[in-house]
Design an enzyme around this catalytic site. Structure first.
Site, PDB file in Angstrom:
ATOM      1  N   ASP A 282     -27.975  -0.108  25.471  1.00  0.00           N
ATOM      2  CA  ASP A 282     -29.022   0.434  26.320  1.00  0.00           C
ATOM      3  C   ASP A 282     -30.356   0.082  25.656  1.00  0.00           C
ATOM      4  OD1 ASP A 282     -29.178   3.505  28.267  1.00  0.00           O
ATOM      5  OD2 ASP A 282     -30.497   1.766  28.208  1.00  0.00           O
TER       6      ASP A 282
HETATM    7  C1  GLC Z   1     -32.762   2.899  30.495  1.00  0.00           C
HETATM    8  C2  GLC Z   1     -31.470   3.530  30.976  1.00  0.00           C
HETATM    9  C3  GLC Z   1     -30.453   2.546  31.450  1.00  0.00           C
HETATM   10  C4  GLC Z   1     -31.155   1.373  32.090  1.00  0.00           C
HETATM   11  C5  GLC Z   1     -31.907   0.632  30.992  1.00  0.00           C
HETATM   12  C6  GLC Z   1     -32.685  -0.572  31.535  1.00  0.00           C
HETATM   13  O1  GLC Z   1     -33.211   3.545  29.344  1.00  0.00           O
HETATM   14  O2  GLC Z   1     -30.821   4.436  30.086  1.00  0.00           O
HETATM   15  O3  GLC Z   1     -29.582   3.232  32.370  1.00  0.00           O
HETATM   16  O4  GLC Z   1     -30.213   0.506  32.705  1.00  0.00           O
HETATM   17  O5  GLC Z   1     -32.790   1.489  30.292  1.00  0.00           O
HETATM   18  O6  GLC Z   1     -33.688  -0.141  32.397  1.00  0.00           O
END
Ligand code: GLC
Length: 744
Positions: A282
């Site tokens: 993430d």
């Molecule tokens: C965010 C979220 C994740 C998302 C990623 C990219 O922090 O936790 O679900 O896909 O970043 O935006």
């Protein structure tokens, strides 16, 4: 004869190709694997590490040109302009040494431009075919602009509505979550890979929704058995459906951050499930392992993440900064890097990016908001709405004078809900707009409140205006930003003066219909006396207004069911239907108001409940009313005793005993009465939507493999344990009579 022979050969070829195609979880082929190996053998260590680096790309493409030319970027996210995406791809493909195309990613969570209901609303449809259709629409719109990877579906089971990201998943139930996971993976990627295939990303692996206190990013404490029996099955189902990628979660579970958790990322995901897709972190979740206290610096956490099984780093820049040094020092093997790059290249080959990295910018415009897409979004919003109360005033009769009020009546941005990055509010059909278009001259409107958090001392104007109408529609709920990532709430009552606004409408003496648009199940018990009917619509998306108008006036009969438990008060959290029995199940003990003064203390007859709120929710999982009524009867099983490899054939008759055509979500729950570990009081094992004309009845047969009753017990193995079971067929998780059967 010849024609028949040709036909047989064609069928055999099709079977072989499908069989050949699905040789691994992502469906690679020997031809693709040969191309992966050939390309890998040409790559320098620096180029391999570059593929493992994902960058959020905003602004001027020129800022990234050098890194692209030197092969330092394998994927970008957050660019959706097809002109710019083509520019990014052109530099990567035509100006770098090996011409490896980029994986272009975006959070396409419940639609791209055409926004569908938020995922919690999608789950409320209990209609996987419709949810798959919506995911396909999202893929067609997004891939047309060059986005070939979405960070969806989110599979985090959520049993605490304080957690803002409950909006993004399929609710509290393992089985419903698994069914929706499969539907969305197939929808995004397509049943056959082509240029509209968008790689799914199942997230957040794993247990993120169990954040302590419902506070986002907080620690979780799930045992291996809880992981295997509740939280992992939806991910396993999605892997079986062919999910191409997976994202690690922010939380530390039992002290280990997921981004460095070898047990889940290697032992389970790769070892047990054979996943051969791509694992991405993430956003900076690798770097956050320093904050967790799981690593000392970026070099340390980069080592921990890649050795735990992470292939691609989102926005820590740990791999691109330290991996060459880690390999040269022997801390990370070249074979580890090669495996990560194989997983990345495999997805790029499967998506056809080497053959076709560019998009047709003009053609991309034509598919956005296509009529068929808007129609699918409307149908989904109609099926996702849940009728929670109706004293008979719904459906309204066309021609009635309608008074509309409330902060969500005409809120084109907020109606789209959380994670609607590419939803454009100009295209939103709000309830007010839909009603005014449908009943010109019959709709009066006073906002009452201009946004959900607004407080006001009085609403005299609203009461007066309502008195001049035949019926009042009050649209309440949450602004989109009040749910979603990092937006947890400790108080789940309607914000601001919304409850007072509803009372003011009720004071008019006219029938009041409340419609709630929110990203979570709010605690609305105190608001129920102020309305004659209540429709709950988890942020319904672009076409929500038209859908709600159709429901309120009876063009469509509500069929949605609660995918999460609705609490009476936030103090009951967490509360969900598939809880354990405990040694002292609630059996109606004395509530606060009935406790006599100076009551003596006793340990006898006490059970698990709250003195002030008892033990039951406001609305249970799987609950939802209709304009008609349904009756279940004749529930029979084909046997009284089954073996572990049997299939349970459940037959029941469902009758539409009312005066409206309608669709019921028939649900089948099972309880394992005695196990090597304590088992939930009920678990959903099957559901299906049954459409019946008024007065019609139908005998339905459902088949449940006995293997679906398997769980990981005391000895750590997953199996069906023999013994007695109960089975219910009903319209929600709290009703119905049970039938008994045995597994020998
Ligand atoms: C965010 C979220 C994740 C998302 C990623 C990219 O922090 O936790 O679900 O896909 O970043 O935006």
């Amino acid at each position: 004869m010849k024609r028949t022979k040709i036909l047989i050969m064609a069928v055999l070829a099709a079977v072989v190709s499908c069989t050949q195609h699905r040789t691994t979880t992502v469906g690679t082929t020997p031809e693709i694997e040969n191309r992966v190996e050939k390309l890998l053998s040409q790559m320098t260590l620096q180029e391999k590490i570059g593929q493992m680096n994902q960058v959020s790309a905003g602004g001027d493409v020129a800022n990234y040109a050098d890194a692209l030319r030197s092969g330092q970027i394998g994927s970008i996210l957050n660019e959706v302009d097809p002109v710019k995406i083509n520019e990014f791809q052109r530099i990567a493909v035509e100006q770098s040494r090996l011409g490896i195309p980029l994986l272009v990613a975006r959070d396409v969570i419940h639609g791209f431009h055409t926004e569908f209901p938020i995922p919690l609303g999608l789950a409320a449809t209990f209609d996987p075919e419709l949810v798959e259709e919506g995911a396909r629409v999202a893929a067609v719109e997004a891939t047309a602009q060059g986005v070939r990877w979405t960070f969806s579906p989110m599979l985090d089971i959520a049993r605490d509505p304080r957690w803002g990201r409950i909006a993004e998943g399929s609710g509290e139930d393992t089985y419903l979550d698994a069914v929706m996971a499969r539907a969305m993976v197939l929808g995004y990627q397509g049943r056959n890979l082509d240029s509209t295939s968008m790689a799914a990303c199942i997230k957040h692996f794993v247990g993120y929704g169990a954040a302590e206190g419902g506070r986002d990013y907080n620690s979780t404490y799930l045992t291996e058995r809880q992981l295997r029996n509740t939280y992992l099955p939806p991910f396993e189902e999605a892997v079986k459906a062919g999910a191409m990628t997976l994202m690690t979660s922010f939380n530390d579970n039992d002290g280990v951050p997921s981004t460095g958790n070898t047990f889940v990322l290697k032992d389970i995901l790769r070892g047990e499930w054979g996943f051969d897709g791509l694992v991405v972190t993430d956003w900076n979740s690798m770097g956050e392992m320093i904050s967790h206290g799981f690593g000392t610096d970026r070099r340390d956490v980069a080592e921990k993440a890649v050795n735990a099984g992470v292939d691609m780093d989102m926005m820590t820049f740990g791999f691109i900064s330290h991996m060459e040094d880690l390999v040269n020092s022997g801390a990370v093997k070249v074979s580890t890097i090669d495996n990560a790059v194989r997983n990345i290249l495999r997805i790029k080959f499967l998506l056809g990016l080497f053959e076709n990295p560019y998009v047709d910018v003009e053609a991309a415009k034509a598919v956005q908001y296509a009529p068929a897409h808007l129609d699918a979004a409307r149908r989904t919003a109609e099926e996702s709405a849940i009728l929670l109360k109706n004293d008979g005033i719904l459906p309204l009769k066309p021609g009635a004078r309608i008074f509309v009020t409330g902060p969500l009546a005409d809120a084109p941005h907020d109606q789209l809900g959380t994670w609607a990055f590419d939803g454009e509010k100009e295209h939103t059909v709000t309830p007010l707009k839909a009603l005014q278009a449908r009943f010109p001259g019959k709709v009066s409107y006073v906002p009452g409140l201009s946004y959900s958090r607004e407080s006001k001392p009085s609403f005299a104007g609203v009461t007066a205006a309502a008195r001049r109408a035949d019926a009042v529609l009050v649209f309440l709920g949450e602004e989109a930003i009040l749910s979603g990532e990092a937006h947890s709430l400790a108080d789940l009552n309607l914000q601001g003066s919304q409850s007072e606004l509803l009372k003011a409408a009720k004071a008019s003496g006219k029938p009041v219909v409340a419609v709630v648009m929110a990203g979570r199940p709010l605690t609305i018990e105190r608001d129920l006396p102020s309305c004659n009917a209540l429709l709950y619509s988890f942020h319904p998306g672009t076409m929500g207004g038209e859908a709600l108008a159709n429901l309120i006036f009876g063009d469509v009969n509500p069929s949605g069911k609660t995918p999460v438990t609705f609490l009476r008060t936030v103090g009951q959290a967490p509360l969900y239907y598939s809880h354990n029995m405990t040694g002292r199940p609630y059996s109606g003990q004395t509530l606060l108001a009935d406790i006599p003064l100076e009551a003596g203390q006793t340990s006898l007859g006490n059970t698990s409940y709250y003195l002030d709120y008892g033990a039951y929710p406001l609305f249970p999982f799987g609950y939802g009313l209709s304009y008609t009524t349904f009756e279940y009867s004749g529930i029979t099983l084909d046997k009284a005793e089954y073996s572990a490899d049997d299939t349970i054939r459940v037959t029941f008759t469902l009758a539409n005993t009312g005066k409206y055509d309608g669709t019921e979500v028939a649900q089948i729950y099972v309880r394992d009465l005695v196990g090597s570990i304590t088992r939930p009081v009920k678990e959903l094992k099957h559901f299906e939507r049954v459409a019946l004309k008024a007065g019609e009845s139908r005998t339905v047969e459902a088949q449940i493999p006995v293997s679906a009753l398997a769980f990981v017990g005391l000895d750590g193995t997953k199996k069906v344990e023999s013994g007695d079971f109960l089975l219910w067929v009903s319209g929600d998780s709290a009703s119905g009579e049970s039938t008994r059967f045995k597994v020998k």
